[in-house]
Design a protein around this motif. Structure first.
Motif, PDB file in Angstrom:
ATOM      1  N   VAL A 260       0.845  -1.144   0.087  1.00 52.34           N
ATOM      2  CA  VAL A 260      -0.050  -0.114  -0.069  1.00 52.34           C
ATOM      3  C   VAL A 260       1.099   1.381   0.091  1.00 52.34           C
ATOM      4  CG1 VAL A 260      -1.825   1.313   1.311  1.00 52.34           C
ATOM      5  CG2 VAL A 260      -1.855  -1.010   1.158  1.00 52.34           C
ATOM      6  N   LEU A 261       0.432   2.196  -0.819  1.00 53.25           N
ATOM      7  CA  LEU A 261       1.416   3.538  -0.774  1.00 53.25           C
ATOM      8  C   LEU A 261       0.502   4.531  -0.668  1.00 53.25           C
ATOM      9  CD1 LEU A 261       3.567   2.950  -3.997  1.00 53.25           C
ATOM     10  CD2 LEU A 261       4.316   2.908  -1.887  1.00 53.25           C
ATOM     11  N   ASN A 262       1.109   5.621   0.161  1.00 54.09           N
ATOM     12  CA  ASN A 262       0.070   6.752   0.436  1.00 54.09           C
ATOM     13  C   ASN A 262       0.340   7.628  -0.917  1.00 54.09           C
ATOM     14  OD1 ASN A 262       0.126   9.813   1.257  1.00 54.09           O
ATOM     15  ND2 ASN A 262      -0.496   8.504   2.824  1.00 54.09           N
ATOM     16  N   GLU A 263      -1.031   8.245  -1.255  1.00 53.60           N
ATOM     17  CA  GLU A 263      -1.063   9.149  -2.375  1.00 53.60           C
ATOM     18  C   GLU A 263       0.033  10.149  -2.404  1.00 53.60           C
ATOM     19  OE1 GLU A 263      -3.021   9.750  -5.985  1.00 53.60           O
ATOM     20  OE2 GLU A 263      -4.116   8.550  -4.462  1.00 53.60           O
ATOM     21  N   ASN A 264       0.456  10.947  -1.372  1.00 49.51           N
ATOM     22  CA  ASN A 264       1.442  11.708  -1.581  1.00 49.51           C
ATOM     23  C   ASN A 264       2.764  11.378  -1.812  1.00 49.51           C
ATOM     24  OD1 ASN A 264      -0.501  13.709  -0.410  1.00 49.51           O
ATOM     25  ND2 ASN A 264       0.218  13.182   1.580  1.00 49.51           N
ATOM     26  N   ASP A 265       3.146  10.078  -1.851  1.00 47.98           N
ATOM     27  CA  ASP A 265       4.368   9.728  -2.225  1.00 47.98           C
ATOM     28  C   ASP A 265       4.439   8.612  -3.327  1.00 47.98           C
ATOM     29  OD1 ASP A 265       5.218  10.793   0.399  1.00 47.98           O
ATOM     30  OD2 ASP A 265       4.733   8.800   1.651  1.00 47.98           O
ATOM     31  N   PHE A 266       3.155   8.587  -3.971  1.00 48.79           N
ATOM     32  CA  PHE A 266       2.859   7.552  -4.981  1.00 48.79           C
ATOM     33  C   PHE A 266       3.851   7.677  -6.168  1.00 48.79           C
ATOM     34  CE2 PHE A 266       0.739   6.254  -8.677  1.00 48.79           C
ATOM     35  CZ  PHE A 266       0.534   4.864  -8.296  1.00 48.79           C
ATOM     36  N   TRP A 267       3.928   8.478  -6.789  1.00 52.77           N
ATOM     37  CA  TRP A 267       4.543   8.880  -8.014  1.00 52.77           C
ATOM     38  C   TRP A 267       6.196   8.769  -7.849  1.00 52.77           C
ATOM     39  CZ3 TRP A 267       2.544   7.344 -12.165  1.00 52.77           C
ATOM     40  CH2 TRP A 267       1.328   7.548 -12.511  1.00 52.77           C
ATOM     41  N   ASN A 268       6.688   9.328  -6.857  1.00 46.01           N
ATOM     42  CA  ASN A 268       8.157   9.325  -6.462  1.00 46.01           C
ATOM     43  C   ASN A 268       8.598   7.890  -6.304  1.00 46.01           C
ATOM     44  OD1 ASN A 268       8.469  11.884  -6.666  1.00 46.01           O
ATOM     45  ND2 ASN A 268       8.308  12.486  -4.747  1.00 46.01           N
ATOM     46  N   ILE A 269       7.684   7.017  -5.364  1.00 42.27           N
ATOM     47  CA  ILE A 269       8.227   5.658  -5.058  1.00 42.27           C
ATOM     48  C   ILE A 269       7.815   4.793  -6.524  1.00 42.27           C
ATOM     49  CG2 ILE A 269       7.577   3.601  -3.811  1.00 42.27           C
ATOM     50  CD1 ILE A 269       6.871   5.544  -1.706  1.00 42.27           C
ATOM     51  N   ILE A 270       6.984   5.236  -7.145  1.00 41.35           N
ATOM     52  CA  ILE A 270       6.452   4.323  -8.417  1.00 41.35           C
ATOM     53  C   ILE A 270       7.930   4.435  -9.429  1.00 41.35           C
ATOM     54  CG2 ILE A 270       5.364   4.023 -10.522  1.00 41.35           C
ATOM     55  CD1 ILE A 270       3.935   2.558  -8.383  1.00 41.35           C
ATOM     56  N   GLU A 271       8.479   5.484  -9.533  1.00 40.28           N
ATOM     57  CA  GLU A 271       9.462   5.915 -10.251  1.00 40.28           C
ATOM     58  C   GLU A 271      10.792   5.077 -10.005  1.00 40.28           C
ATOM     59  OE1 GLU A 271       9.830  10.138 -10.421  1.00 40.28           O
ATOM     60  OE2 GLU A 271       8.067  10.277 -11.613  1.00 40.28           O
ATOM     61  N   GLN A 272      11.094   4.893  -8.523  1.00 41.77           N
ATOM     62  CA  GLN A 272      12.099   4.435  -7.783  1.00 41.77           C
ATOM     63  C   GLN A 272      12.068   2.953  -8.169  1.00 41.77           C
ATOM     64  OE1 GLN A 272      13.340   6.033  -3.820  1.00 41.77           O
ATOM     65  NE2 GLN A 272      11.790   7.477  -4.178  1.00 41.77           N
ATOM     66  N   LEU A 273      10.707   2.262  -8.007  1.00 42.69           N
ATOM     67  CA  LEU A 273      10.386   0.922  -8.082  1.00 42.69           C
ATOM     68  C   LEU A 273      10.672   0.524  -9.708  1.00 42.69           C
ATOM     69  CD1 LEU A 273       6.840   0.580  -6.211  1.00 42.69           C
ATOM     70  CD2 LEU A 273       9.255  -0.440  -5.547  1.00 42.69           C
ATOM     71  N   LYS A 274      10.468   1.336 -10.795  1.00 41.99           N
ATOM     72  CA  LYS A 274      10.970   1.073 -11.909  1.00 41.99           C
ATOM     73  C   LYS A 274      12.188   1.042 -12.275  1.00 41.99           C
ATOM     74  CE  LYS A 274       8.754   0.808 -15.456  1.00 41.99           C
ATOM     75  NZ  LYS A 274       8.351  -0.094 -16.434  1.00 41.99           N
ATOM     76  N   ALA A 275      13.072   2.025 -11.461  1.00 41.95           N
ATOM     77  CA  ALA A 275      14.354   1.995 -11.755  1.00 41.95           C
ATOM     78  C   ALA A 275      15.032   0.667 -10.968  1.00 41.95           C
ATOM     79  CB  ALA A 275      15.059   3.244 -11.002  1.00 41.95           C
ATOM     80  N   ALA A 276      14.412   0.135 -10.066  1.00 43.73           N
ATOM     81  CA  ALA A 276      14.917  -0.966  -9.246  1.00 43.73           C
ATOM     82  C   ALA A 276      14.660  -2.194  -9.898  1.00 43.73           C
ATOM     83  CB  ALA A 276      14.564  -0.832  -7.830  1.00 43.73           C
ATOM     84  N   GLY A 277      13.915  -2.302 -10.836  1.00 39.38           N
ATOM     85  CA  GLY A 277      13.670  -3.354 -11.849  1.00 39.38           C
ATOM     86  C   GLY A 277      12.310  -3.968 -11.727  1.00 39.38           C
ATOM     87  N   ALA A 278      11.316  -3.190 -11.035  1.00 40.82           N
ATOM     88  CA  ALA A 278       9.872  -3.655 -10.817  1.00 40.82           C
ATOM     89  C   ALA A 278       9.277  -3.768 -12.183  1.00 40.82           C
ATOM     90  CB  ALA A 278       9.259  -3.061  -9.766  1.00 40.82           C
ATOM     91  N   GLU A 279       8.438  -4.704 -12.499  1.00 39.95           N
ATOM     92  CA  GLU A 279       7.683  -4.758 -13.747  1.00 39.95           C
ATOM     93  C   GLU A 279       6.070  -5.147 -13.730  1.00 39.95           C
ATOM     94  OE1 GLU A 279       9.450  -7.770 -16.373  1.00 39.95           O
ATOM     95  OE2 GLU A 279      11.530  -6.678 -16.120  1.00 39.95           O
ATOM     96  N   GLY A 280       5.442  -4.637 -14.548  1.00 42.35           N
ATOM     97  CA  GLY A 280       3.975  -5.197 -14.309  1.00 42.35           C
ATOM     98  C   GLY A 280       3.347  -4.415 -13.511  1.00 42.35           C
ATOM     99  N   ILE A 281       3.574  -3.281 -12.796  1.00 37.41           N
ATOM    100  CA  ILE A 281       2.907  -2.563 -11.643  1.00 37.41           C
ATOM    101  C   ILE A 281       1.543  -2.306 -11.975  1.00 37.41           C
ATOM    102  CG2 ILE A 281       3.102  -0.430 -10.208  1.00 37.41           C
ATOM    103  CD1 ILE A 281       6.077  -0.465 -10.962  1.00 37.41           C
ATOM    104  N   LEU A 282       0.522  -3.003 -11.106  1.00 35.39           N
ATOM    105  CA  LEU A 282      -0.941  -2.595 -11.278  1.00 35.39           C
ATOM    106  C   LEU A 282      -1.112  -1.728  -9.798  1.00 35.39           C
ATOM    107  CD1 LEU A 282      -2.349  -6.203 -12.031  1.00 35.39           C
ATOM    108  CD2 LEU A 282      -1.655  -4.267 -13.609  1.00 35.39           C
ATOM    109  N   VAL A 283      -2.133  -0.893 -10.100  1.00 34.60           N
ATOM    110  CA  VAL A 283      -2.639   0.199  -9.084  1.00 34.60           C
ATOM    111  C   VAL A 283      -3.921  -0.139  -8.933  1.00 34.60           C
ATOM    112  CG1 VAL A 283      -2.461   2.419  -8.236  1.00 34.60           C
ATOM    113  CG2 VAL A 283      -0.734   1.719  -9.591  1.00 34.60           C
ATOM    114  N   VAL A 284      -4.414  -0.386  -7.632  1.00 35.87           N
ATOM    115  CA  VAL A 284      -5.923  -0.679  -7.622  1.00 35.87           C
ATOM    116  C   VAL A 284      -6.319   0.276  -6.587  1.00 35.87           C
ATOM    117  CG1 VAL A 284      -7.686  -2.356  -6.740  1.00 35.87           C
ATOM    118  CG2 VAL A 284      -5.417  -2.936  -8.010  1.00 35.87           C
ATOM    119  N   PRO A 285      -7.648   0.989  -6.593  1.00 36.97           N
ATOM    120  CA  PRO A 285      -8.171   1.920  -5.646  1.00 36.97           C
ATOM    121  C   PRO A 285      -8.734   0.961  -4.266  1.00 36.97           C
ATOM    122  CG  PRO A 285      -9.739   1.799  -7.371  1.00 36.97           C
ATOM    123  CD  PRO A 285      -8.278   0.982  -7.605  1.00 36.97           C
ATOM    124  N   ILE A 286      -8.532   1.539  -3.181  1.00 36.28           N
ATOM    125  CA  ILE A 286      -8.931   0.830  -1.901  1.00 36.28           C
ATOM    126  C   ILE A 286     -10.335   1.421  -1.573  1.00 36.28           C
ATOM    127  CG2 ILE A 286      -8.469   0.630   0.280  1.00 36.28           C
ATOM    128  CD1 ILE A 286      -5.583   0.937  -0.195  1.00 36.28           C
TER     129      ILE A 286
END
Length: 291
Positions: A260-286
């Motif tokens: 779970v990611l906080n909305e305020n940190d979402f895009w910064n962390i997503i960019e870091q995850l991509k750079a670290a090798g994460a693939e197929g990232i799905l985002v689902v509302p809660i």
């Protein structure tokens, strides 16, 4: 005076029309409380929670709550401070956000609040404006106006205005500019001091539901695929509620990571995850979030 049945339910006052009405009704629905008020009815009962809703003018809600006619209310924070009634703010609701700002004509040079010294200020919020001027040590003449505050400088009634601002487009259309934010507001839940033990328990149940809805809106559930040799790095980027869930994939050397990611940190962390090798990232509302 309350009858016996009223002692075992909450009476909630909300705005009878407008944006705060719509957002208040939406919040109640998201909290699982079913209310059908029909057409032009001034009160309605919930079918699945011990609560009765009164539909009132927003300016009247703090008075009704102070007097115990309503036990609680959803109302703008600006109205609470302006009316200055004996009520308590129990919870900020996260909608109806706006700001109360000073504005002057666009050709004026405004450096700080002392521009307002000995000036005339038109506003619908004389109490809040007066308190602001006192904290700044400024003396000014306040003209209380119930509506169309923006035209006051143009017709020579005032040198400045103080009014609620959201986008600022109304100010612009009237030749004004926003120069000083004096109060940040949003919808809040207020209560009186007359609640009995049963009603206080009902209020805590309601607040628990509201907080769960708010937390859900401020967070996103994400699922991603990660190479196992990058798991530690990727997990380190995910704060989550406690720790991410990691499940092995059918493809050897890969895992599925849920968090779970906080909305305020979402895009910064997503960019870091991509750079670290994460693939197929799905985002689902809660929809709801219980912690």
């Amino acid at each position: 005076m309350k009858n016996n049945n009223e002692n075992y339910k909450l009476r909630l006052a909300i705005q009878k029309s407008g944006r705060l009405h719509d957002d208040s009704m939406r919040l109640l629905k998201e909290c699982g409380i079913d209310i059908s008020n029909g057409v032009n009815k001034l009160k309605a009962d919930a079918t699945n929670f011990p609560i009765e809703v009164f539909f009132l003018r927003d300016d009247d809600i703090p008075q009704y709550v102070e007097d115990g006619v309503a036990d609680i209310g959803f109302v703008g924070e600006n109205v609470v401070f302006e009316k200055n009634k004996k009520v308590e703010i129990e919870e900020k609701l996260g909608f109806g956000k706006c700001r109360l700002s000073m504005a002057v004509q666009r050709n004026e040079v405004y450096e700080n609040a002392y521009f307002l010294q000995n000036k005339k200020i038109a506003t619908s919020y004389p109490v809040i404006v007066s308190n602001f001027l006192k904290t700044k040590g400024i003396e000014a003449e306040i003209h209380e106006i119930s509506g169309s505050v923006e035209i006051a400088p143009g017709i020579g009634l005032a040198d400045a205005i103080c009014d609620l601002v959201s986008s600022g487009s109304t100010l612009f259309m009237n030749g004004l500019k926003e120069v000083e934010v004096i109060f940040e507001s949003q919808a809040v839940l207020i209560k009186n001091n007359l609640l009995n033990e049963v009603q206080q328990q009902l209020l805590q149940r309601l607040i628990f539901r509201i907080q769960s809805v708010k937390k859900a809106k401020n967070n996103k559930y994400i699922l991603l695929n990660a190479p196992n040799n990058k798991l530690d790095e990727i997990i380190g980027l995910l704060p989550g509620m406690k720790s991410p869930t990691v499940l092995p994939l059918a493809t050897e050397g890969w895992s599925s990571v849920h968090s779970v990611l906080n909305e305020n940190d979402f895009w910064n962390i997503i960019e870091q995850l991509k750079a670290a090798g994460a693939e197929g990232i799905l985002v689902v509302p809660i929809e709801k979030m219980i912690i």
